[in-house]
Enzyme design. Structure first.
Site, PDB file in Angstrom:
ATOM      1  NE  ARG A 210      -3.775  -2.385   1.513  1.00  0.00           N
ATOM      2  CZ  ARG A 210      -4.967  -2.612   1.975  1.00  0.00           C
ATOM      3  NH1 ARG A 210      -5.571  -1.684   2.688  1.00  0.00           N
ATOM      4  NH2 ARG A 210      -5.590  -3.736   1.711  1.00  0.00           N
ATOM      5  CD  GLU A 212      -1.965   3.369   3.863  1.00  0.00           C
ATOM      6  OE1 GLU A 212      -2.400   4.531   3.884  1.00  0.00           O
ATOM      7  OE2 GLU A 212      -2.664   2.362   4.026  1.00  0.00           O
ATOM      8  NE  ARG A 218      -4.099   4.089  13.419  1.00  0.00           N
ATOM      9  CZ  ARG A 218      -5.198   3.986  12.675  1.00  0.00           C
ATOM     10  NH1 ARG A 218      -5.611   2.828  12.268  1.00  0.00           N
ATOM     11  NH2 ARG A 218      -5.889   5.057  12.351  1.00  0.00           N
ATOM     12  CG  HIS A 219      -1.318   3.193   8.100  1.00  0.00           C
ATOM     13  ND1 HIS A 219      -1.809   4.033   9.063  1.00  0.00           N
ATOM     14  CD2 HIS A 219      -2.392   2.718   7.416  1.00  0.00           C
ATOM     15  CE1 HIS A 219      -3.135   4.070   8.978  1.00  0.00           C
ATOM     16  NE2 HIS A 219      -3.514   3.287   7.987  1.00  0.00           N
ATOM     17  CD  GLU A 352      -9.813  -1.294   9.491  1.00  0.00           C
ATOM     18  OE1 GLU A 352     -10.185  -0.133   9.261  1.00  0.00           O
ATOM     19  OE2 GLU A 352      -9.318  -2.039   8.625  1.00  0.00           O
ATOM     20  CB  SER A 355     -11.959  -4.469   6.146  1.00  0.00           C
ATOM     21  OG  SER A 355     -11.588  -3.249   6.687  1.00  0.00           O
ATOM     22  NE  ARG A 403      -3.382  -1.447  10.954  1.00  0.00           N
ATOM     23  CZ  ARG A 403      -4.249  -0.611  10.395  1.00  0.00           C
ATOM     24  NH1 ARG A 403      -5.542  -0.733  10.633  1.00  0.00           N
ATOM     25  NH2 ARG A 403      -3.819   0.339   9.593  1.00  0.00           N
TER      26      ARG A 403
HETATM   27  P1  AMO Z   1      -8.451  -3.420   4.357  1.00  0.00           P
HETATM   28  O1  AMO Z   1      -7.952  -2.464   3.364  1.00  0.00           O
HETATM   29  O2  AMO Z   1      -9.267  -2.879   5.502  1.00  0.00           O
HETATM   30  O3  AMO Z   1      -9.374  -4.537   3.691  1.00  0.00           O
HETATM   31  O4  AMO Z   1      -7.240  -4.242   4.956  1.00  0.00           O
HETATM   32  C1  AMO Z   1      -7.462  -5.303   5.859  1.00  0.00           C
HETATM   33  C2  AMO Z   1      -6.562  -5.211   7.062  1.00  0.00           C
HETATM   34  O5  AMO Z   1      -5.203  -5.219   6.661  1.00  0.00           O
HETATM   35  C3  AMO Z   1      -4.446  -4.415   7.533  1.00  0.00           C
HETATM   36  N1  AMO Z   1      -3.808  -3.343   6.792  1.00  0.00           N
HETATM   37  C4  AMO Z   1      -2.623  -2.795   7.091  1.00  0.00           C
HETATM   38  N2  AMO Z   1      -1.741  -3.040   8.050  1.00  0.00           N
HETATM   39  C5  AMO Z   1      -0.637  -2.289   8.082  1.00  0.00           C
HETATM   40  N3  AMO Z   1      -0.333  -1.316   7.209  1.00  0.00           N
HETATM   41  C6  AMO Z   1      -1.193  -1.029   6.208  1.00  0.00           C
HETATM   42  N4  AMO Z   1      -0.893  -0.060   5.338  1.00  0.00           N
HETATM   43  C7  AMO Z   1      -2.398  -1.774   6.119  1.00  0.00           C
HETATM   44  N5  AMO Z   1      -3.450  -1.748   5.290  1.00  0.00           N
HETATM   45  C8  AMO Z   1      -4.290  -2.700   5.714  1.00  0.00           C
HETATM   46  C9  AMO Z   1      -5.407  -3.862   8.569  1.00  0.00           C
HETATM   47  C10 AMO Z   1      -6.709  -3.927   7.864  1.00  0.00           C
HETATM   48  O6  AMO Z   1      -7.782  -4.008   8.771  1.00  0.00           O
HETATM   49  N6  AMO Z   1      -9.926  -6.660   0.766  1.00  0.00           N
HETATM   50  C11 AMO Z   1     -10.205  -6.175   2.122  1.00  0.00           C
HETATM   51  C12 AMO Z   1     -10.413  -7.303   3.081  1.00  0.00           C
HETATM   52  C13 AMO Z   1     -11.649  -8.114   2.810  1.00  0.00           C
HETATM   53  O7  AMO Z   1     -12.732  -7.519   2.718  1.00  0.00           O
HETATM   54  O8  AMO Z   1     -11.545  -9.343   2.707  1.00  0.00           O
HETATM   55  C14 AMO Z   1      -9.072  -5.271   2.565  1.00  0.00           C
HETATM   56  O9  AMO Z   1      -7.971  -5.311   2.061  1.00  0.00           O
HETATM   57  O10 AMO Z   1      -5.358  -4.715   9.705  1.00  0.00           O
HETATM   58  P1  ATP Z   2      -9.456   0.799   4.611  1.00  0.00           P
HETATM   59  O1  ATP Z   2     -10.124  -0.258   5.417  1.00  0.00           O
HETATM   60  O2  ATP Z   2     -10.326   1.968   4.343  1.00  0.00           O
HETATM   61  O3  ATP Z   2      -8.785   0.295   3.374  1.00  0.00           O
HETATM   62  P2  ATP Z   2      -7.331   0.719   6.486  1.00  0.00           P
HETATM   63  O4  ATP Z   2      -7.589  -0.701   6.625  1.00  0.00           O
HETATM   64  O5  ATP Z   2      -5.947   1.151   6.181  1.00  0.00           O
HETATM   65  O6  ATP Z   2      -8.275   1.409   5.466  1.00  0.00           O
HETATM   66  P3  ATP Z   2      -7.210   2.351   8.723  1.00  0.00           P
HETATM   67  O7  ATP Z   2      -5.994   2.823   8.100  1.00  0.00           O
HETATM   68  O8  ATP Z   2      -7.187   1.731  10.049  1.00  0.00           O
HETATM   69  O9  ATP Z   2      -7.908   1.343   7.775  1.00  0.00           O
HETATM   70  O10 ATP Z   2      -8.260   3.500   8.667  1.00  0.00           O
HETATM   71  C1  ATP Z   2      -8.843   4.015   9.828  1.00  0.00           C
HETATM   72  C2  ATP Z   2      -8.612   5.499   9.943  1.00  0.00           C
HETATM   73  O11 ATP Z   2      -7.228   5.753  10.138  1.00  0.00           O
HETATM   74  C3  ATP Z   2      -8.931   6.306   8.705  1.00  0.00           C
HETATM   75  O12 ATP Z   2     -10.285   6.641   8.603  1.00  0.00           O
HETATM   76  C4  ATP Z   2      -8.113   7.541   8.939  1.00  0.00           C
HETATM   77  O13 ATP Z   2      -8.705   8.414   9.862  1.00  0.00           O
HETATM   78  C5  ATP Z   2      -6.893   6.989   9.581  1.00  0.00           C
HETATM   79  N1  ATP Z   2      -5.878   6.807   8.557  1.00  0.00           N
HETATM   80  C6  ATP Z   2      -5.879   5.914   7.554  1.00  0.00           C
HETATM   81  N2  ATP Z   2      -4.801   6.028   6.797  1.00  0.00           N
HETATM   82  C7  ATP Z   2      -4.060   6.996   7.338  1.00  0.00           C
HETATM   83  C8  ATP Z   2      -2.838   7.554   7.014  1.00  0.00           C
HETATM   84  N3  ATP Z   2      -2.126   7.123   5.971  1.00  0.00           N
HETATM   85  N4  ATP Z   2      -2.374   8.559   7.790  1.00  0.00           N
HETATM   86  C9  ATP Z   2      -3.078   8.993   8.843  1.00  0.00           C
HETATM   87  N5  ATP Z   2      -4.250   8.496   9.207  1.00  0.00           N
HETATM   88  C10 ATP Z   2      -4.746   7.510   8.469  1.00  0.00           C
END
Ligand code: AMO
Ligand code: ATP
Length: 429
Positions: A210, A212, A218-219, A352, A355, A403
């Site tokens: 990703r 990001e 947490r990313h 989170e 998803s 996570r």
């Molecule tokens: P989503 O985008 O919410 O859903 O990703 C699912 C879970 O993956 C983890 N995650 C990450 N962890 C660390 N860094 C990141 N940049 C990052 N992005 C995601 C989180 C998140 O909750 N296709 C759907 C899943 C589905 O519906 O089956 C999806 O990718 O823990």
């Molecule tokens: P999604 O499920 O939409 O693909 P995700 O799994 O990455 O996203 P999170 O990143 O936990 O879910 O998203 C939760 C909240 O965290 C977002 O609504 C936003 O407020 C915050 N957030 C997400 N990405 C970033 C980022 N790159 N920088 C700062 N805050 C973020």
């Protein structure tokens, strides 16, 4: 024969061990070397007058973090860690560590995260850091075993792909000969295609990528996703599977990782009870608004809102019935109120973790939803075709492995849960 350090007890008379020099202390007539392997730490005691000149010379050469081996007599002593020590008859430096060290493995001098990650091979030698990865390993093992028992087939899907799946996060483009290609954000489309292919239940533990832009605690730019997809299932079936998977990982760690938890100083490890409470998205935004983080229908849960709701819930929980506008095109809307969909998030009070959703398995509706997100259905032909020739209803989820480990062990930064993290500023080591 070399034995693991944890097996060196006063009951064994002699031992041959090998490992890294964790610490050294010179008390004049006595030198102590603490030697570390992956199972523990042993005091090697060298009475200078009683050992051979070869042993003495080797001890002098044995700088901290050098790899050494030694053999000798094991003695019980209350003064040494683990109640035993080894007095060497032979001692050899196998690989001498240069001085000074870039990082203090014994943690007497603390280093910031960047320095630690720059020198990750040394950082990972710390028993506390190693313990994180023993627990991560245990989680992934427990989850795989649980899913195999539930008749899931483990699969590996392509990481080089032609289309995006998750809205809201950017793709890493790739130079792929004369074609446009990307690193995959999620196995989403592939696990769904496998439902049409008749696999019934699949799981994958693999890398997701990703782009990001922001650096958060947490990313990651490369994360590990635990993904499942199951046929003839709805979102409730997927949620049940998820809470059991998470509880089984905790239970396995509680049962098998006592030493690692102790090394991490975790004394109150609790296995969550199932079922996890479920609240609707509507309830979540009400809680958030009442708690001083106002949200209206259609808003994503902000980080601050996640915190407010998490504090109120105090345990892992689900948020269900999301606005359709907030979720990706592959999500199934409710037939009687299409503004809401069969999606859920599984939340730890801190953030989170997952998803998931029941998916849209109806070809015409899926095409509509792709268009509604401003995407071109032609780019998804490879994915859409399986929906034209027999697709069962299905549901699934993606759980972020880092996570899961981060929240399980209360780590402050997600990078702690990855061997070699990739973030905005780091592609090496
Ligand atoms: P989503 O985008 O919410 O859903 O990703 C699912 C879970 O993956 C983890 N995650 C990450 N962890 C660390 N860094 C990141 N940049 C990052 N992005 C995601 C989180 C998140 O909750 N296709 C759907 C899943 C589905 O519906 O089956 C999806 O990718 O823990
Ligand atoms: P999604 O499920 O939409 O693909 P995700 O799994 O990455 O996203 P999170 O990143 O936990 O879910 O998203 C939760 C909240 O965290 C977002 O609504 C936003 O407020 C915050 N957030 C997400 N990405 C970033 C980022 N790159 N920088 C700062 N805050 C973020």
């Amino acid at each position: 024969m070399r034995i693991p350090i944890k097996d060196v007890t006063p009951a064994v008379e002699r031992a041959h061990i090998a490992g890294w020099v964790h610490e050294e202390r010179d008390l004049g007539g006595l030198t102590f070397l603490l030697v570390r392997d992956r199972t523990g730490i042993l005091q090697v005691t060298i009475p200078k007058k009683k050992v051979t000149p070869e042993v003495l010379a080797a001890v002098k050469d044995a700088t901290r973090e050098s790899v050494i081996e030694c053999e000798g007599v094991v003695k019980a002593t209350e003064k040494a860690p683990g109640g035993r020590e080894l007095v060497p008859e032979t001692l050899r430096v196998i690989s001498r560590a240069e001085t000074p060290l870039p990082l203090d493995v014994s943690e007497k001098v603390l280093a910031d995260l960047d320095t630690r990650l720059d020198n990750r091979y040394l950082d990972l030698r710390k028993p506390r850091i190693n313990a994180i990865f023993q627990i991560r390993n245990a989680c992934l093992r427990a989850i795989s075993e649980y899913l195999w028992d539930q008749k899931f087939t483990q699969v590996q899907t392509p990481k080089i792909v032609a289309a995006a799946t998750e809205g809201g996060t950017e793709l890493f483009p790739l130079a792929y000969f004369d074609k446009e290609a990307f690193l995959n954000q999620s196995p989403q489309l592939y696990k769904q295609m496998l439902m049409s292919a008749g696999f019934d239940r699949v799981f994958e533990i693999g890398a997701i990528f990703r782009a990001e832009e922001h650096n958060t605690a947490r990313h990651l730019n490369e994360a590990t996703s635990i993904d499942i997809e199951m046929s003839f299932a709805d979102e409730e079936d997927a949620m049940k599977m998820l809470e059991n998977v998470v509880a089984s990982a905790y239970a396995y760690v509680a049962e098998h990782c006592g030493d690692a938890l102790e090394t991490l100083g975790i004394t109150d490890f609790k296995v969550p009870t199932v079922p996890f409470p479920r609240i609707t998205y509507k309830e979540a935004i009400e809680i958030s608004t009442a708690g001083g983080e106002p949200l209206v229908f259609g808003d994503d849960l902000s980080t601050a809102a996640e915190r407010v709701v998490g504090e109120k819930m105090g345990t892992m929980y689900f948020i269900t019935e999301w606005p359709t506008s907030t979720r990706p095109f592959y999500t199934m809307p409710f037939a009687d109120r299409p503004e809401v969909c069969r999606a859920f998030d599984m939340m730890h009070p801190r953030m989170e973790l997952t998803s998931g959703a029941q998916r849209c398995h109806i070809h015409s509706l899926l095409v509509e939803q792709i268009k509604a997100k401003g995407l071109n259905p032609d780019a998804f032909e490879f994915y859409l075709n399986p929906f034209r020739y027999g697709m069962p209803p299905h549901a699934g989820w993606g759980l972020g492995a880092e996570r899961l480990v981060m929240t399980m062990l209360d780590l402050q930064n997600i990078r702690e849960a990855v061997l070699f993290p990739r973030d905005r500023h780091r592609v090496s080591p």
